[in-house]
Motif scaffolding. Structure first.
Motif, PDB file in Angstrom:
ATOM      1  N   ALA A 130      84.710  31.605 115.253  1.00 55.96           N
ATOM      2  CA  ALA A 130      83.955  31.236 114.048  1.00 55.96           C
ATOM      3  C   ALA A 130      84.111  29.754 113.742  1.00 55.96           C
ATOM      4  O   ALA A 130      83.151  29.073 113.355  1.00 55.96           O
ATOM      5  CB  ALA A 130      84.425  32.078 112.862  1.00 55.96           C
ATOM      6  N   SER A 131      85.317  29.219 113.945  1.00 56.76           N
ATOM      7  CA  SER A 131      85.560  27.792 113.704  1.00 56.76           C
ATOM      8  C   SER A 131      84.751  26.933 114.677  1.00 56.76           C
ATOM      9  O   SER A 131      84.177  25.899 114.288  1.00 56.76           O
ATOM     10  CB  SER A 131      87.052  27.489 113.853  1.00 56.76           C
ATOM     11  N   LEU A 132      84.684  27.359 115.939  1.00 60.74           N
ATOM     12  CA  LEU A 132      83.889  26.627 116.929  1.00 60.74           C
ATOM     13  C   LEU A 132      82.410  26.647 116.563  1.00 60.74           C
ATOM     14  O   LEU A 132      81.727  25.618 116.619  1.00 60.74           O
ATOM     15  CB  LEU A 132      84.083  27.242 118.313  1.00 60.74           C
ATOM     16  N   LEU A 133      81.904  27.802 116.178  1.00 61.17           N
ATOM     17  CA  LEU A 133      80.492  27.905 115.796  1.00 61.17           C
ATOM     18  C   LEU A 133      80.186  27.032 114.594  1.00 61.17           C
ATOM     19  O   LEU A 133      79.157  26.355 114.543  1.00 61.17           O
ATOM     20  CB  LEU A 133      80.134  29.361 115.504  1.00 61.17           C
ATOM     21  N   SER A 134      81.079  27.042 113.629  1.00 63.40           N
ATOM     22  CA  SER A 134      80.874  26.223 112.429  1.00 63.40           C
ATOM     23  C   SER A 134      80.867  24.742 112.787  1.00 63.40           C
ATOM     24  O   SER A 134      80.014  23.978 112.321  1.00 63.40           O
ATOM     25  CB  SER A 134      81.972  26.525 111.412  1.00 63.40           C
ATOM     26  N   GLY A 135      81.815  24.326 113.618  1.00 62.57           N
ATOM     27  CA  GLY A 135      81.876  22.917 114.013  1.00 62.57           C
ATOM     28  C   GLY A 135      80.650  22.469 114.774  1.00 62.57           C
ATOM     29  O   GLY A 135      80.232  21.310 114.679  1.00 62.57           O
ATOM     30  N   LEU A 136      80.028  23.380 115.520  1.00 62.29           N
ATOM     31  CA  LEU A 136      78.838  23.050 116.304  1.00 62.29           C
ATOM     32  C   LEU A 136      77.547  23.218 115.521  1.00 62.29           C
ATOM     33  O   LEU A 136      76.452  23.119 116.081  1.00 62.29           O
ATOM     34  CB  LEU A 136      78.790  23.908 117.577  1.00 62.29           C
ATOM     35  N   LEU A 158      75.640  27.679 121.912  1.00 60.87           N
ATOM     36  CA  LEU A 158      76.411  28.908 122.087  1.00 60.87           C
ATOM     37  C   LEU A 158      77.156  28.881 123.420  1.00 60.87           C
ATOM     38  O   LEU A 158      78.321  29.300 123.508  1.00 60.87           O
ATOM     39  CB  LEU A 158      75.487  30.128 122.030  1.00 60.87           C
ATOM     40  N   ASN A 159      76.504  28.373 124.465  1.00 60.64           N
ATOM     41  CA  ASN A 159      77.164  28.263 125.771  1.00 60.64           C
ATOM     42  C   ASN A 159      78.349  27.310 125.710  1.00 60.64           C
ATOM     43  O   ASN A 159      79.393  27.539 126.331  1.00 60.64           O
ATOM     44  CB  ASN A 159      76.167  27.793 126.827  1.00 60.64           C
ATOM     45  N   LEU A 160      78.183  26.229 124.967  1.00 57.17           N
ATOM     46  CA  LEU A 160      79.279  25.278 124.810  1.00 57.17           C
ATOM     47  C   LEU A 160      80.446  25.930 124.080  1.00 57.17           C
ATOM     48  O   LEU A 160      81.611  25.793 124.483  1.00 57.17           O
ATOM     49  CB  LEU A 160      78.780  24.043 124.056  1.00 57.17           C
ATOM     50  N   ALA A 161      80.155  26.643 122.993  1.00 59.72           N
ATOM     51  CA  ALA A 161      81.211  27.335 122.248  1.00 59.72           C
ATOM     52  C   ALA A 161      81.918  28.352 123.137  1.00 59.72           C
ATOM     53  O   ALA A 161      83.144  28.517 123.072  1.00 59.72           O
ATOM     54  CB  ALA A 161      80.623  28.019 121.012  1.00 59.72           C
ATOM     55  N   GLN A 162      81.148  29.030 123.990  1.00 57.94           N
ATOM     56  CA  GLN A 162      81.731  30.016 124.900  1.00 57.94           C
ATOM     57  C   GLN A 162      82.718  29.358 125.863  1.00 57.94           C
ATOM     58  O   GLN A 162      83.772  29.915 126.183  1.00 57.94           O
ATOM     59  CB  GLN A 162      80.613  30.716 125.682  1.00 57.94           C
ATOM     60  N   ALA A 163      82.390  28.158 126.336  1.00 58.93           N
ATOM     61  CA  ALA A 163      83.300  27.437 127.238  1.00 58.93           C
ATOM     62  C   ALA A 163      84.551  26.964 126.495  1.00 58.93           C
ATOM     63  O   ALA A 163      85.663  27.006 127.031  1.00 58.93           O
ATOM     64  CB  ALA A 163      82.585  26.252 127.880  1.00 58.93           C
ATOM     65  N   LEU A 164      84.390  26.529 125.254  1.00 58.54           N
ATOM     66  CA  LEU A 164      85.526  26.001 124.494  1.00 58.54           C
ATOM     67  C   LEU A 164      86.509  27.095 124.098  1.00 58.54           C
ATOM     68  O   LEU A 164      87.708  26.832 123.947  1.00 58.54           O
ATOM     69  CB  LEU A 164      85.025  25.290 123.228  1.00 58.54           C
ATOM     70  N   VAL A 165      86.016  28.309 123.910  1.00 57.39           N
ATOM     71  CA  VAL A 165      86.896  29.398 123.460  1.00 57.39           C
ATOM     72  C   VAL A 165      87.732  29.959 124.603  1.00 57.39           C
ATOM     73  O   VAL A 165      88.649  30.757 124.391  1.00 57.39           O
ATOM     74  CB  VAL A 165      86.049  30.524 122.815  1.00 57.39           C
ATOM     75  N   ALA A 166      87.468  29.533 125.830  1.00 58.85           N
ATOM     76  CA  ALA A 166      88.014  30.196 127.021  1.00 58.85           C
ATOM     77  C   ALA A 166      89.507  29.978 127.248  1.00 58.85           C
ATOM     78  O   ALA A 166      90.095  30.657 128.084  1.00 58.85           O
ATOM     79  CB  ALA A 166      87.235  29.743 128.262  1.00 58.85           C
ATOM     80  N   ARG A 167      90.142  29.011 126.582  1.00 59.54           N
ATOM     81  CA  ARG A 167      91.567  28.702 126.819  1.00 59.54           C
ATOM     82  C   ARG A 167      91.815  28.394 128.293  1.00 59.54           C
ATOM     83  O   ARG A 167      92.765  28.883 128.908  1.00 59.54           O
ATOM     84  CB  ARG A 167      92.469  29.856 126.358  1.00 59.54           C
ATOM     85  N   ALA A 168      90.936  27.567 128.852  1.00 58.34           N
ATOM     86  CA  ALA A 168      91.009  27.276 130.292  1.00 58.34           C
ATOM     87  C   ALA A 168      92.065  26.220 130.593  1.00 58.34           C
ATOM     88  O   ALA A 168      92.425  25.400 129.741  1.00 58.34           O
ATOM     89  CB  ALA A 168      89.648  26.798 130.779  1.00 58.34           C
TER      90      ALA A 168
END
Length: 635
Positions: A130-136, A158-168
């Motif tokens: 949710a924090s990532l989506l809000s920031g974007l 959304l694709n960017l948020a998906q990559a950022l949430v990955a803890r890669a």
């Protein structure tokens, strides 16, 4: 770490990287730069295991998890926040295993899986998403909207948020700012600056790279070179290398002379202290960075426009609404010749809507839009790239505009935009996004508009083209209105800013940095508001208004004597410079020495020296005054 040993990377018969040997250590944040087509995306494909090296080795830890941004988003029915959480593969695997264990009533396994979820922060994953989506830029009410309801640009977010949430362990980002506006770019920059994994990012936004990377890996002429520091440090190092080459040195001298000519012209016309200071600083920055770009393939100027009407466009009580929701209301705006405005405002506030209304593409629902006789608009927006004819070449596009112009002249013009040789005759269809943007800009400025309306003109443009566009817009003698997430471009070409926010269009008396601070304060206030009771919120706003009013009064009191002294100095400088020019002209006239008067010659020479010293001291004091004014900030 990532290790390249004598790496050679090729696409077909063309070598993109040859003989590269370097190391990228864990935790480094590396900006990957180079011209379009130099091999940046191929290097990412190599790291993802999608491309094999031609020769040499590419080694990285086998246990590393790699995340990158998908270029396609299927039209799914799942909520946006669930789509983002799908980026954390380990989380989803644990959730599936937990569901199976619960169905089997395996108590020990359930306990073990809950411990693993806690270890990876699984219980806070939804809050992170949710924090990532809000920031974007997504509103809270959009988190549960189905993915299929979002437009293409928002799906890329959304694709960017998906990559950022990955803890890669390794995060690969290829042009992550292309579909973002300024507030989202600033948020992403700050997020990446705190990223604990290893980051490789391709970006053509110099401020963004300066704010989030620790190293630069630059590809040029099939050589991959690693530099320590951010993008500005890379430019300094690269400029020093280029200065050692005689041919480059000569071209750099011409570019700097061009910049100095512009500074002289601008200072002669400057009337407002803030604008004068900001433009002088912007041009100083341009001169500093230009050395690292003197071998760029782009070299063009925007033709001088025809005479403009006294008022280019006027909006009176203009209102625009979508789906019965007011986007802009009661807009009052008059664009005069020489206007250079940057539009600032939060995501979705209506900046692009205002530009479309100015361009005449979107008539106001109520109110009035009028334009002066002789107005010639050049409007650039991303959707206009679709108007290019796929089967025609850049040269054919230009010939449609100017069928009587010599073909060689048109080829020379296209060469300034790096459409040379066979590329000028190639069909537009297979061109990249950056190449199509370059062609659209070339066609736009060829029409000699006296008003440019530019909505994110730097999307898909590489750093070299951005530098060339920035220099051309800085010298453009017409008017412009600009929407951009490129802070360097906004600083350099805009004299004034308008804030588009909460349906209103108002002057913003500050710099790009002031706006970023305003955004941060607004975001903090919104967060605080959600946690406060209405009565407390109201009291805090009253207190903040009172404090702000008191601070404005203090600043006004401190700025007033400085402004008066600056105005007095400007008048005195004008008088001294005029007198000195007269003396210089007399002393340079051979007729003056036909019958020399030694006493008069001594008197004029002494006065010339006296004036030169007075002008020098006054200019130093003028600059010091404006440094003091800038330190005080704006009331």
């Amino acid at each position: 770490m990532i290790q390249f040993r004598n790496l050679t990377l090729a696409r077909g018969a063309r070598e993109l990287v040859a003989g590269a040997s370097l190391q990228i250590h864990a935790g480094w944040r590396v900006g990957l730069t180079g011209a379009n087509g130099s091999g940046k995306s191929s290097l990412f494909a190599l790291l993802r295991g999608e491309l094999a090296p031609e020769r040499g080795d590419c080694e990285l830890p086998a246990a590393w998890r790699i995340a990158s941004v998908s270029q396609e988003t299927p039209a799914l029915d799942i909520p946006a926040i669930e789509y983002v959480l799908d980026g954390d593969g380990e989380l989803r695997a644990l959730e599936r295993a937990l569901a199976a264990a619960e169905a089997a009533h395996a108590g020990e396994k359930i306990a073990e899986l809950h411990a693993q979820l806690d270890h990876i922060g699984g219980y806070s994953a939804r809050a992170r998403a949710a924090s990532l989506l809000s920031g974007l830029g997504f509103a809270d009410g959009e988190f549960e909207r189905p993915v299929r309801e979002f437009s293409g640009g928002w799906r890329m977010r959304l694709n960017l948020a998906q990559a950022l949430v990955a803890r890669a362990d390794l995060l690969l980002l290829d042009e992550p700012t292309n579909h973002l506006d300024l507030d989202a770019v600033v948020w992403l920059e700050q997020w990446l600056a705190g990223y604990r994994g290893t980051l490789l990012v391709v970006s053509h936004d110099r401020d963004f790279l300066d704010g989030c990377v620790t190293h630069i890996a630059h590809i040029q002429a099939a050589k991959l070179t690693l530099y320590t520091g951010n993008y500005s440090a890379f430019e300094d190092a690269r400029a020093a290398q280029l200065a050692m080459q005689q041919a480059t040195h000569d071209k750099q001298a011409r570019v700097i002379a061009h910049m100095e000519s512009f500074i002289a012209r601008f200072r002669a016309k400057a009337t407002k202290a803030r604008q004068a200071q900001s433009r002088l600083k912007a041009l100083a920055r341009m001169e500093r960075i230009a050395a690292a770009h003197v071998d760029a393939p782009f070299e063009f100027t925007i033709p001088r426009p025809e005479r403009a009407p006294d008022t280019l466009i006027r909006l009176e009580h203009a209102n625009v609404a979508y789906d019965r929701r007011s986007v802009l209301h009661n807009v009052e705006l008059a664009l005069a010749p020489g206007t250079r405005i940057g539009l600032l405002g939060p995501n979705g506030a209506g900046k692009s809507t205002l530009v479309r209304m100015l361009a005449g593409e979107l008539p106001p629902d109520s109110g009035r839009r009028s334009e002066g006789r002789g107005l010639a608009i050049g409007y650039f927006a991303q959707h206009q790239l679709e108007q290019l004819r796929p089967g025609e070449s850049p040269l054919q596009h230009l010939l449609r505009l100017e069928p009587q112009t010599r073909e060689q002249e048109l080829r020379d013009y296209l060469g300034g935009f790096d459409f040379r040789g066979a590329m000028a005759d190639s069909a537009v269809a297979p061109f990249s996004g950056g190449e199509k943007s370059r062609l659209a800009l070339a066609l736009l400025v060829r029409r000699r508009p006296n008003l440019l309306l530019l909505d994110e003109p730097t999307n898909h443009l590489d750093l070299e083209m951005r530098q060339a566009l920035t220099a051309a817009l800085a010298e453009y003698e017409g008017s412009l209105v600009l929407v951009s997430h490129d802070r360097a471009l906004l600083r350099t070409v805009c004299d004034d800013f308008l804030l588009v926010c909460d349906g209103a269009v108002t002057p913003f008396d500050g710099s790009v940095e002031d706006y970023i601070a305003w955004l941060a304060a607004r975001r903090a206030a919104q967060t605080a508001t959600s946690d406060r009771a209405p009565a407390q919120d109201k009291a805090a706003r009253r207190e903040a208004r009172a404090s702000a009013a008191a601070e404005r009064q203090q600043k006004l009191a401190a700025r007033r004597p400085l402004l008066k002294e600056a105005e007095r100095l400007e008048k005195q400088l004008a008088q001294w410079q005029q007198e000195k020019q007269g003396i210089d002209a007399r002393l340079a006239d051979p007729a003056f020495y036909a019958s020399p008067d030694p006493a008069q010659l001594r008197e004029l020479t002494a006065r010339q020296a006296e004036l030169a010293q007075a002008v020098d001291e006054a200019e130093s004091r003028w600059l010091a005054l404006h440094d003091e004014l800038e330190a005080l900030g704006h009331p």
